[in-house]
Design a protein around this motif. Structure first.
Motif, PDB file in Angstrom:
ATOM      1  N   VAL A 135       0.758  -1.168   0.063  1.00 64.03           N
ATOM      2  CA  VAL A 135       0.124   0.063   0.106  1.00 64.03           C
ATOM      3  C   VAL A 135       0.919   1.148  -0.035  1.00 64.03           C
ATOM      4  O   VAL A 135       0.593   2.113  -0.833  1.00 64.03           O
ATOM      5  CB  VAL A 135      -0.820  -0.047   1.172  1.00 64.03           C
ATOM      6  CG1 VAL A 135      -1.636   1.161   1.340  1.00 64.03           C
ATOM      7  CG2 VAL A 135      -2.187  -1.033   1.033  1.00 64.03           C
ATOM      8  N   ALA A 136       1.846   1.080   0.746  1.00 64.93           N
ATOM      9  CA  ALA A 136       2.800   2.572   0.794  1.00 64.93           C
ATOM     10  C   ALA A 136       3.501   2.492  -0.369  1.00 64.93           C
ATOM     11  O   ALA A 136       3.659   3.557  -0.973  1.00 64.93           O
ATOM     12  CB  ALA A 136       3.928   2.297   1.970  1.00 64.93           C
ATOM     13  N   ARG A 137       3.824   1.325  -0.997  1.00 66.44           N
ATOM     14  CA  ARG A 137       4.664   1.611  -2.335  1.00 66.44           C
ATOM     15  C   ARG A 137       3.769   2.140  -3.459  1.00 66.44           C
ATOM     16  O   ARG A 137       4.053   3.133  -4.279  1.00 66.44           O
ATOM     17  CB  ARG A 137       5.360   0.183  -2.602  1.00 66.44           C
ATOM     18  CG  ARG A 137       6.118   0.413  -3.993  1.00 66.44           C
ATOM     19  CD  ARG A 137       6.266  -1.056  -4.600  1.00 66.44           C
ATOM     20  NE  ARG A 137       5.053  -1.651  -5.101  1.00 66.44           N
ATOM     21  CZ  ARG A 137       4.562  -1.261  -6.294  1.00 66.44           C
ATOM     22  NH1 ARG A 137       4.906  -0.150  -6.780  1.00 66.44           N
ATOM     23  NH2 ARG A 137       3.404  -1.748  -6.762  1.00 66.44           N
ATOM     24  N   GLU A 138       2.545   1.597  -3.397  1.00 64.94           N
ATOM     25  CA  GLU A 138       1.715   1.824  -4.750  1.00 64.94           C
ATOM     26  C   GLU A 138       1.265   3.693  -4.604  1.00 64.94           C
ATOM     27  O   GLU A 138       1.161   4.225  -5.492  1.00 64.94           O
ATOM     28  CB  GLU A 138       0.371   0.909  -4.362  1.00 64.94           C
ATOM     29  CG  GLU A 138       0.473  -0.291  -5.147  1.00 64.94           C
ATOM     30  CD  GLU A 138      -0.703  -1.150  -4.631  1.00 64.94           C
ATOM     31  OE1 GLU A 138      -1.696  -0.863  -3.994  1.00 64.94           O
ATOM     32  OE2 GLU A 138      -0.519  -2.350  -5.273  1.00 64.94           O
ATOM     33  N   ILE A 139       0.949   3.979  -3.075  1.00 65.57           N
ATOM     34  CA  ILE A 139       0.207   5.269  -3.147  1.00 65.57           C
ATOM     35  C   ILE A 139       1.679   6.186  -3.305  1.00 65.57           C
ATOM     36  O   ILE A 139       1.539   7.270  -3.860  1.00 65.57           O
ATOM     37  CB  ILE A 139      -0.065   5.519  -1.647  1.00 65.57           C
ATOM     38  CG1 ILE A 139      -1.556   4.807  -1.886  1.00 65.57           C
ATOM     39  CG2 ILE A 139      -0.666   7.119  -1.468  1.00 65.57           C
ATOM     40  CD1 ILE A 139      -2.441   4.792  -0.527  1.00 65.57           C
ATOM     41  N   GLY A 140       2.901   5.711  -2.708  1.00 65.99           N
ATOM     42  CA  GLY A 140       4.052   6.744  -2.770  1.00 65.99           C
ATOM     43  C   GLY A 140       4.369   6.731  -4.329  1.00 65.99           C
ATOM     44  O   GLY A 140       5.142   7.825  -4.540  1.00 65.99           O
TER      45      GLY A 140
END
Length: 188
Positions: A135-140
């Motif tokens: 999730v952090a990677r995708e939104i980031g």
């Protein structure tokens, strides 16, 4: 037709109307004759608005709210070290109860996990799971893409430094306002 109906049917004479209320004039001292700071403030407000929109959209697409996503990013910045619930609550400015609800919600979705704190057996550390890291990677990636699109590689370090200094200045202001408010609250 009654007299009231007749009176309502006649056009109003502008001279008979009371004057319209006038908004007070608020004058802001001109400290930036070139308008650079005013332009910067406007751009900053637009950036904040767009950030809120993107964060809301990207979070809700994944069944999260913006605070959940902010927490996931905060955990991602811990580089695997883990964060205590108290640290997270202070960062997010959430009460203990709200923080517990957030932790329960994200743990139920398998985005975070609780682990014993090796330094304090009464405490736990919160860590991202592979799902939370994704999730952090995708939104980031949305933000990284926007930075790459707009900021030249040679300008990125300078902009990062300016963001750091602006954040520090705002934190100093926040602390001084908080201290002044505390002192004012103590005075009779």
């Amino acid at each position: 037709m009654t007299d009231t109906t007749t009176a309502l049917a006649r056009p109003l004479d502008a001279a008979q109307l009371p004057p319209a209320p006038v908004s007070p004039t608020v004058s802001i001292p001109e400290v930036d004759p070139d308008g650079d700071v005013a332009k910067l403030m406007t751009a900053f407000r637009v950036l904040q608005m767009q950030h809120a929109r993107v964060l809301h959209h990207e979070s809700s697409t994944r069944g999260l709210n913006a605070t959940d996503a902010r927490f996931v990013f905060f955990l991602a910045s811990a580089d695997g070290e883990g964060i205590t619930p108290k640290q997270a609550g202070e960062y997010l400015e959430l009460s203990t109860g709200a923080m517990t609800s957030l932790i329960d919600r994200l743990e139920k979705r398998d985005h975070i996990e609780r682990r014993p704190n090796p330094d304090d057996r009464r405490s736990i550390l919160l860590h991202l799971t592979p799902s939370g890291s994704e999730v952090a990677r995708e939104i980031g990636a949305v933000y990284s893409s926007a930075f790459r699109e707009v900021i030249a590689p040679a300008d990125r370090a300078g902009l990062a430094d300016a963001f750091d200094r602006l954040g520090a200045a705002l934190e100093r202001h926040s602390r001084s306002v908080s201290v002044a408010g505390t002192i004012a609250g103590l005075q009779p």
